[in-house]
Structures are given as structure tokens and as C-alpha cells.
Write an enzyme that holds these catalytic residues in place. Sequence first.
Site, PDB file in Angstrom:
ATOM      1  CB  SER A 138      -0.880   0.017   1.252  1.00 27.95           C
ATOM      2  OG  SER A 138      -1.520   1.272   1.400  1.00 27.95           O
ATOM      3  CE1 TYR A 152      -4.659  -1.970   4.535  1.00 26.41           C
ATOM      4  CE2 TYR A 152      -3.387   0.031   4.176  1.00 26.41           C
ATOM      5  CZ  TYR A 152      -4.103  -1.040   3.671  1.00 26.41           C
ATOM      6  OH  TYR A 152      -4.250  -1.184   2.307  1.00 26.41           O
TER       7      TYR A 152
END
Length: 245
Positions: A138, A152
Site C-alpha cells: 500500500s 495497516y
Amino acid sequence: MLDSGLGGRLVLVTGAASGIGLAAAKILGGEGARLALWDVNADGLEAVPTDGAASVERAIVDLSDTTTVATAVDALPGPVDAVIHCAGIYTTSPLPEVDEASWDRVLDVNLKGAFNISQAVAPGMIENGGGAIVLFGSFAARTGGLRASAPYAASKAGVAGLTKHLAQWGGPNGIRVNCIHPGFIQTPMNAILSDQAKADAVAATPLRRLADPPECAAMAVVLASQLASFVHGVELDVNGGMYMA
Ligand SMILES: NC(=O)c1ccc[n+]([C@@H]2O[C@H](COP(=O)([O-])OP(=O)(O)OC[C@H]3O[C@@H](n4cnc5c(N)ncnc54)[C@H](O)[C@@H]3O)[C@@H](O)[C@H]2O)c1
């Protein structure tokens, strides 16, 4: 004409019921691949259109469970030629609100899941003379993210490190491993974000827009294909310039 070489190849897409995985499954169908589609969302999985695919197998598989993943790989109709591993979860809790359970779940799905699938498919790929693995990091792995939670960001940075390890280990065995770091792709994952968060993402993106899932999925399919035959150990940003390495 460019030839992906994926026609007739067994390609496993995880997280195939939604977003980038769903878009990848559609593209791969058009390439005539033999598709194995995994997700935990049974209804979504059943609805994935696979026009053109040579064959399609759908299975409910929780990527965070090591034994489940290994068993599901054994049940596939032969060694996997390529994996596009999109399964993942996203949270945005500020640091003080991250509890142990949510830390563990995000790390289990996003990081352990990437390890689980890579370890499970590797022996078959080696026997088969090689293969390709595409993992998903990401933008948050690069920068900490715009709204991403600590687990995350940490899980996706872990995927980047795992990619490099797997590339070192897998290269001599004919296994190519790469990772995509998406910026802001308009998928159900981002439905939890406010309009302000989306506006912030657009403002932070030099192309001044968010992406549609096929724009990211197409890059994953290329990395999984012979078109990327000498691309290995790469972290590919698909982010409209939001972060430039
Ligand atoms: N959309 C974005 O802007 C964006 C940005 C950066 C990174 N990513 C990454 O890209 C990948 C794909 O994201 P997306 O936007 O398509 O998300 P999405 O939410 O649309 O799809 C993710 C899919 O993974 C499945 N899934 C969740 N947990 C699972 C588990 N334990 N086992 C199996 N399947 C599971 C979900 O059911 C869902 O179908 C993810 O790894 C995500 O973190 C996305």
C-alpha cells in the site's frame, strides 16, 4: 500485439470477490486463464464474471489461516502458475484506539496471509519450473498513509519486506515475486472513508483523481505474466504520483 502468455495457465486470485481482485479476475478471464478465485465473501465470489476463462474454481478460503490455505492449495487442479494476492483488510483507527485484537487481525490477514499463500504455492511452482507471485502492499507502507491505522501501515510495510525475501529465495527457483503499492483505488475497501478523506487523497495525488480498480488490476496481471519476465523484487507504485520513490 502483446501476449500475456496467461491463456490456459492456472492463476489464483485471492480477494477475488471485490475491488482490485474482482477486476483482476475479469481481465484474466479475457486472457483465457484457468481461474481459481478465493475469498471469504461467498455471495461476492459467486457473482464474479469470468467471461473467456478456460475454467473457473471458486473457494471460500480465509487467507489468515495457515492450515486452511495449505489445504486449499492442495485441492487446486494442479500447480499454480501465478498468484495475484489481493485479500486484505483496512482499518483507520487512531493509535490510542488500536486494541490488541485489531492489531492481531490486521497483521494476520494482511501480512501472515501473504506469507501463507506464498509458502503454500511455492513447492508446486518449483516442481512446475517456476511461477509468479504478486502481493499487495500500500501507499501506507511507503508513507504511513493518509488515514491508515498503525497495524495497516505496519502490515503493508511487512509485505514489502516479505516480497524482497521471497524474491531472494524464489528467484533461483524460477519464482518471480513482486509487490504493488496502490494509492487510492475506488473499491469497497475505501467506503469507510469520508468525503473529506477522499478530497485529501485527490489533493495529494498529482494526477488529481482517484483510480478505478482495473487501472491497478491491469498492473498486477502484467506482473503475473510473461510480459514481466525480468521484473523481480519490485515494489510498484500505482498511485497517480501520490508517492514517488
Ligand atoms: N483500494 C485501495 O485504495 C487500496 C490502497 C492500498 C492498498 N490496497 C490493497 O489492495 C488489496 C485489494 O484491496 P481492494 O481495494 O480491492 O479491497 P476490497 O475490500 O474491495 O477487496 C478485498 C477482498 O479481500 C477479501 N478478504 C478480506 N479478508 C480476507 C481473508 N481473511 N481471506 C480471504 N479474503 C479476504 C474481502 O472479502 C474482499 O473481497 C488489499 O490488500 C488492500 O490492502 C488497496
